[in-house]
Design an enzyme around this catalytic site. Structure first.
Site, PDB file in Angstrom:
ATOM      1  N   ASN A  10      -4.766  -4.420   7.154  1.00  0.00           N
ATOM      2  CA  ASN A  10      -5.611  -3.228   7.202  1.00  0.00           C
ATOM      3  C   ASN A  10      -6.923  -3.605   6.523  1.00  0.00           C
ATOM      4  OD1 ASN A  10      -6.889  -0.797   6.958  1.00  0.00           O
ATOM      5  ND2 ASN A  10      -5.386   0.141   5.562  1.00  0.00           N
ATOM      6  N   GLU A  98      -5.287   6.814   1.898  1.00  0.00           N
ATOM      7  CA  GLU A  98      -6.724   7.099   1.726  1.00  0.00           C
ATOM      8  C   GLU A  98      -7.173   8.210   2.672  1.00  0.00           C
ATOM      9  OE1 GLU A  98      -7.930   2.997   2.109  1.00  0.00           O
ATOM     10  OE2 GLU A  98      -6.834   2.602   0.260  1.00  0.00           O
ATOM     11  N   GLU A 168       3.933   2.821   1.295  1.00  0.00           N
ATOM     12  CA  GLU A 168       2.862   2.353   0.421  1.00  0.00           C
ATOM     13  C   GLU A 168       2.769   3.265  -0.794  1.00  0.00           C
ATOM     14  OE1 GLU A 168      -0.184  -0.160   2.731  1.00  0.00           O
ATOM     15  OE2 GLU A 168      -0.788   1.915   2.955  1.00  0.00           O
ATOM     16  N   SER A 213      -0.750  -4.127  -2.790  1.00  0.00           N
ATOM     17  CA  SER A 213      -0.964  -5.363  -3.554  1.00  0.00           C
ATOM     18  C   SER A 213      -0.010  -6.488  -3.165  1.00  0.00           C
ATOM     19  CB  SER A 213      -0.899  -5.075  -5.055  1.00  0.00           C
ATOM     20  OG  SER A 213      -1.928  -4.161  -5.428  1.00  0.00           O
TER      21      SER A 213
END
Ligand code: 13P
Length: 256
Positions: A10, A98, A168, A213
């Site tokens: 991404n 997000e 996530e 991460s």
């Protein structure tokens, strides 16, 4: 047999014509070394055309977002799923944290986007995950259930035969703070269990990616977990050596 690993990049709002060309060339040079792994890149929408044309052999193209509409019309600034398919996209991210936190996408809106993606021949990568506050409050499972339920209610369990889920944890995104393999596996097993409650077959075949991460040096221990079928990679997907390094971890596990 474990499901085929999927390693997805991404790119978020990063890149330039020059940087993209370099990144793709770096991936192309090593593609054969990770031939057992499905690779996906999701550039910013404005680069889908140029990236699609320069895509290395056997690397898939995906978008980061789409409109919940299924017909063209007066929706300024939005992108129709059919436009993404026309440019060669096979996948589209839906409900990235997000999008949820910065652009106000509700569970219901995310479910509509998931539905619109499938209606336009795109495979949605449904992103779900809890914030740090939610984890600390002990509500991780409730949050994951709620986010998944919105999609199950609208589209049904059968829809997951043509979807990917990315877990996530919001606190691990871009923070350098990765979930431990045990934490990630626990969440993945929980998500797979929710699917299994409705269909054991679908639960067994749906790929669940971990994101947050992921780096070359932690990919192996994460991907080795029973219910982790690959990764959704942010920062490390912008550097070919890191992205391939992560894919190599999946490749090594594929041969086991
Ligand atoms: P990072 O890999 O930069 O933490 O980002 C994860 C992510 O949000 C992928 O969608």
């Amino acid at each position: 047999m474990k499901r085929q690993y999927l390693v997805a990049g991404n790119w978020k709002m990063n890149g330039s014509l020059k940087a993209n060309a370099e990144l793709l060339a770096g991936i192309a040079a090593k593609r054969e070394e990770v031939s057992a792994v499905e690779l996906l890149v999701c550039p910013p929408a404005i680069y889908l055309d140029s990236v699609g044309k320069a895509l290395p052999e056997a690397v898939r193209l995906g978008a980061q977002n789409l409109c919940e509409q299924t017909k063209a019309g007066a929706f300024t600034g939005e992108l129709l799923g059919g436009m993404l398919t026309e440019l060669g996209c096979r996948y589209v991210l839906v409900g990235h944290s997000e999008r949820r936190s910065l652009y106000g996408e509700s569970d219901e809106r995310v479910a509509e986007k998931y539905k619109a993606a499938q209606a336009q021949e795109l495979i949605p990568v449904l992103c779900i995950g809890e914030t740090l506050a939610e984890r600390e409050a002990g509500t991780t499972e409730a949050v994951l259930s709620r986010q998944l339920k919105a999609v199950l209610d609208l589209c049904g369990i059968e829809s997951f035969a043509k979807a990917v889920i990315a877990y996530e944890p919001v606190w691990a995104i871009g923070t350098g703070k990765t979930a431990t393999p045990a934490q990630a596996q626990e969440a993945h097993a929980f998500i797979r269990g929710l699917l299994a409650g409705q269909s054991a077959t679908i639960a067994g075949s749906t790929r669940l990616l971990y994101g947050g991460s992921v780096k070359p040096d932690n990919a192996n221990e994460l991907f080795a977990c029973e219910d982790i079928d690959g990764g959704l990679i942010g920062g490390a997907s912008l550097k070919a050596s890191d992205f391939i390094g992560i894919a190599l971890a999946a490749q090594a596990l594929s041969a086991v």
